[in-house]
Design a protein around this motif. Structure first.
Motif, PDB file in Angstrom:
ATOM      1  N   SER A 289      -2.972  -4.236   3.321  1.00 30.73           N
ATOM      2  CA  SER A 289      -2.780  -3.757   4.688  1.00 30.73           C
ATOM      3  C   SER A 289      -2.354  -4.869   5.637  1.00 30.73           C
ATOM      4  O   SER A 289      -2.205  -4.639   6.825  1.00 30.73           O
TER       5      SER A 289
ATOM      6  N   SER B  66       5.679  -3.248   4.655  1.00 31.51           N
ATOM      7  CA  SER B  66       4.593  -2.416   4.123  1.00 31.51           C
ATOM      8  C   SER B  66       4.961  -1.754   2.800  1.00 31.51           C
ATOM      9  O   SER B  66       4.096  -1.565   1.948  1.00 31.51           O
TER      10      SER B  66
ATOM     11  N   ARG C 263       4.483  -4.362   0.132  1.00 34.93           N
ATOM     12  CA  ARG C 263       3.042  -4.597  -0.023  1.00 34.93           C
ATOM     13  C   ARG C 263       2.389  -3.469  -0.818  1.00 34.93           C
ATOM     14  O   ARG C 263       1.563  -3.716  -1.697  1.00 34.93           O
ATOM     15  N   LEU C 264       2.760  -2.241  -0.508  1.00 36.77           N
ATOM     16  CA  LEU C 264       2.195  -1.088  -1.211  1.00 36.77           C
ATOM     17  C   LEU C 264       2.588  -1.125  -2.688  1.00 36.77           C
ATOM     18  O   LEU C 264       1.749  -0.895  -3.564  1.00 36.77           O
TER      19      LEU C 264
END
Length: 154
Positions: A70, A133, A136-137
């Motif tokens: 996150s 993001s 990252r995910l």
């Protein structure tokens, strides 16, 4: 010539010498065997220690992964755990003592440090403040997929 007493002393004395010689040889063989066994156990204990350190580092990283995915989390703790895992994976690669252990160590190394698909690359994406993001995910999913395999290989 020789009386019965001398013949018995000579016969039993010869047997006694043979028993003593065999005993001395047996003690030496046991001493050498123990030294070899001690060395074997020390080397294998190191392998166990490296594997346990890898598991500890992976557990730390697993605990930090959601926060890192996150964009938060303790980056320094994660870097320390990554260094711990990397150092112990490398040490295990240099401590091959049993037949087949090289394959296990190779699998561990491949899962951890494969250039693009390894867990190390995924953690580097998670630690990169410039990662978006979606990356990252994807990295968090790859870590989640690789952690059980790494734990088994360690």
């Amino acid at each position: 010539m020789f009386g019965l007493r001398q013949k018995l002393m000579l016969g039993f004395g010869g047997l006694l010498l043979i028993v003593l010689a065999v005993s001395v040889l047996a003690l030496e063989v046991m001493r050498q065997g123990r030294a070899a066994l001690d060395q074997f156990l020390v080397e294998n204990w190191r392998s166990v220690e490296y594997g346990q350190n890898v598991l500890d580092g992976l557990q730390q990283l697993d605990d930090l992964a959601p926060a890192l995915a996150s964009g938060g989390g303790s980056v320094e703790s994660a870097r320390g755990a990554i260094e711990k895992v990397s150092a112990n994976v490398d040490a295990e690669n240099h401590n091959i003592t049993l037949p087949g252990e090289d394959k296990i160590a190779g699998d561990l190394t491949r899962l951890w440090s494969d250039r693009e698909d390894g867990a190390l690359a995924a953690y580097q994406v998670l630690l990169d403040p410039g990662s978006d993001s979606a990356r990252r995910l994807a990295a968090a999913e790859r870590v989640h997929r690789l952690l059980p395999q790494l734990s088994i290989a360690a």
